[in-house]
Design a protein around this motif. Structure first.
Motif, PDB file in Angstrom:
ATOM      1  N   THR A 238       0.859  -1.179   0.000  1.00 26.10           N
ATOM      2  CA  THR A 238       0.000   0.000   0.000  1.00 26.10           C
ATOM      3  C   THR A 238       0.899   1.235   0.000  1.00 26.10           C
ATOM      4  O   THR A 238       2.041   1.178   0.464  1.00 26.10           O
ATOM      5  N   SER A 239       0.392   2.304  -0.529  1.00 22.40           N
ATOM      6  CA  SER A 239       1.216   3.500  -0.649  1.00 22.40           C
ATOM      7  C   SER A 239       1.513   4.075   0.720  1.00 22.40           C
ATOM      8  O   SER A 239       0.608   4.240   1.537  1.00 22.40           O
TER       9      SER A 239
ATOM     10  N   LYS B  55      -0.847   9.628  -9.877  1.00 19.00           N
ATOM     11  CA  LYS B  55      -0.767   8.989  -8.561  1.00 19.00           C
ATOM     12  C   LYS B  55      -1.410   9.846  -7.469  1.00 19.00           C
ATOM     13  O   LYS B  55      -1.456   9.430  -6.305  1.00 19.00           O
TER      14      LYS B  55
ATOM     15  N   ASP C 143      -0.519   2.688  -5.899  1.00 15.91           N
ATOM     16  CA  ASP C 143      -1.948   2.879  -6.117  1.00 15.91           C
ATOM     17  C   ASP C 143      -2.257   4.313  -6.560  1.00 15.91           C
ATOM     18  O   ASP C 143      -1.879   5.241  -5.855  1.00 15.91           O
ATOM     19  N   PRO C 144      -2.916   4.532  -7.673  1.00 14.64           N
ATOM     20  CA  PRO C 144      -3.358   3.548  -8.669  1.00 14.64           C
ATOM     21  C   PRO C 144      -2.191   3.060  -9.521  1.00 14.64           C
ATOM     22  O   PRO C 144      -1.272   3.836  -9.802  1.00 14.64           O
ATOM     23  N   PRO C 145      -2.231   1.803  -9.950  1.00 16.85           N
ATOM     24  CA  PRO C 145      -1.111   1.277 -10.727  1.00 16.85           C
ATOM     25  C   PRO C 145      -1.004   1.915 -12.096  1.00 16.85           C
ATOM     26  O   PRO C 145      -2.014   2.189 -12.736  1.00 16.85           O
TER      27      PRO C 145
ATOM     28  N   SER D  58      -1.153  -5.832 -14.464  1.00 20.99           N
ATOM     29  CA  SER D  58      -0.801  -6.800 -13.412  1.00 20.99           C
ATOM     30  C   SER D  58       0.016  -7.987 -13.902  1.00 20.99           C
ATOM     31  O   SER D  58       0.765  -8.566 -13.129  1.00 20.99           O
TER      32      SER D  58
END
Lengths: 223, 223
Positions: B4-5, B32, B88-90, B94
């Protein structure tokens, strides 16, 4: 992303023995202990622009890595894919700050040096600016020298036998081919003792030695 | 890498309003949701080669991102650092295969187009080959057109409103500034409708619009 390396895919590396970007990928595959099949693409004959290769890689650029049908283009993308797919042994350090330092070295070569001594750039200099071979060699040497001077400072800060610390990283995958190319263009490397030492140390690793252009199946006998 | 950031660091972006590489970083920071301080480095006055800036970034190149004392150079390294540090957000998909596709688009710009229309390349063309302004503009337009033609095919394969799919990725961080630069060099963009549409869609996102060169504090009033 997997935490342990999966069974290796069937890897086919389309490239050219003397291409610096293909050389990068061979080093990374070798350091990961992966086997691969070499599929020569003869740049001197323009095979990268031929229909067969463009079906695989529409840009007509080498290298391309085929992995069980997946085709990956662009050496920076291929190297990151290898690192993500086969994480052991790692070619990036563990902290984001250290990873950024390694990637900055990689980009200093991939973005600031190599694109400027690409054969297509020489062709354009000849066509548009009547450049003679001595001119294009001087052009290449200029950009290589300027870029290596910057890189020497980065290795002075981060190196420790190899380009970053004492374990192979992506920085070595870029550095070794760039030093090889610098020698091809007769660049005086004496101002860059750290780079020369780091490239020599990396080049002495068996996996890196096996990636040398002269050791490739498509290299001419005299290479 | 954190899942998590973390609390954002104090971020200071050293760069130039019109620099394409600085523009890339602004887009990523904006997407971001991160705040940052702009520290202008006036390339027209050579500030990037000055002693003060070189103490921060010995290569004398923009951009550099300062994050609580850490200094990161080279936009590809900065972008990957941002992605790893603030996931987050990427800005990368994935799966390794999709990530490779995005990074291949990024490299097609970062390695095959942008390095060839850098101001230092124009300066060299003037000095060594007596290139006139019209010649350097033609040089830039040639490489941009060739690179965008390749990229158009990648976006045809992977795009879906944006450069890769319909969510912003690192590919958009590279594409939007490259289209901006193509317009500066009067490149005919009609052969690349997918790129134009993807760049327009990305550029309409508020975070991307705020990163536009003309919106920066160091842009001249007429920009």
């Amino acid at each position: 992303m997997p935490l342990t390396s999966p069974t290796p895919a069937r890897l086919r590396l389309h490239g050219y023995w003397r291409s610096g970007t293909t050389y990068r990928v061979r080093i990374a595959l070798g350091l990961k202990g992966l086997g691969w099949e070499t599929v020569p693409v003869n740049l001197l004959e323009g095979a990268q622009k031929g229909e067969a290769y463009r079906r695989l890689q529409p840009q007509g650029l080498v290298p391309a890595l085929e992995a069980d049908g997946l085709v990956i283009a662009q050496s920076p993308a291929i190297l990151e894919w290898i690192e993500e797919t086969y994480p052991d042994p790692p070619l990036l350090p563990s902290t984001p700050a250290d990873r950024a330092a390694v990637r900055a070295m990689a980009a200093a070569i991939a973005c600031d040096i190599h694109p400027l001594h690409n054969p297509r750039v020489f062709a354009r200099l000849k066509q548009d600016h009547a450049a003679a071979p001595a001119d294009t060699e001087a052009w290449a040497a200029h950009w290589i020298a300027e870029g290596l001077a910057a890189l020497e400072q980065l290795v002075a800060r981060h190196g420790g036998g190899l380009a970053f610390g004492d374990r192979p990283t992506l920085a070595d995958c870029y550095l070794v081919p760039q030093i090889y190319t610098a020698n091809r263009f007769h660049v005086d490397l004496s101002p860059y003792p750290r780079l020369v030492a780091a490239a020599a140390a990396a080049g002495a690793l068996p996996a890196v030695a096996a990636a040398h252009p002269a050791a490739q199946p498509d290299a001419p006998p005299a290479a």
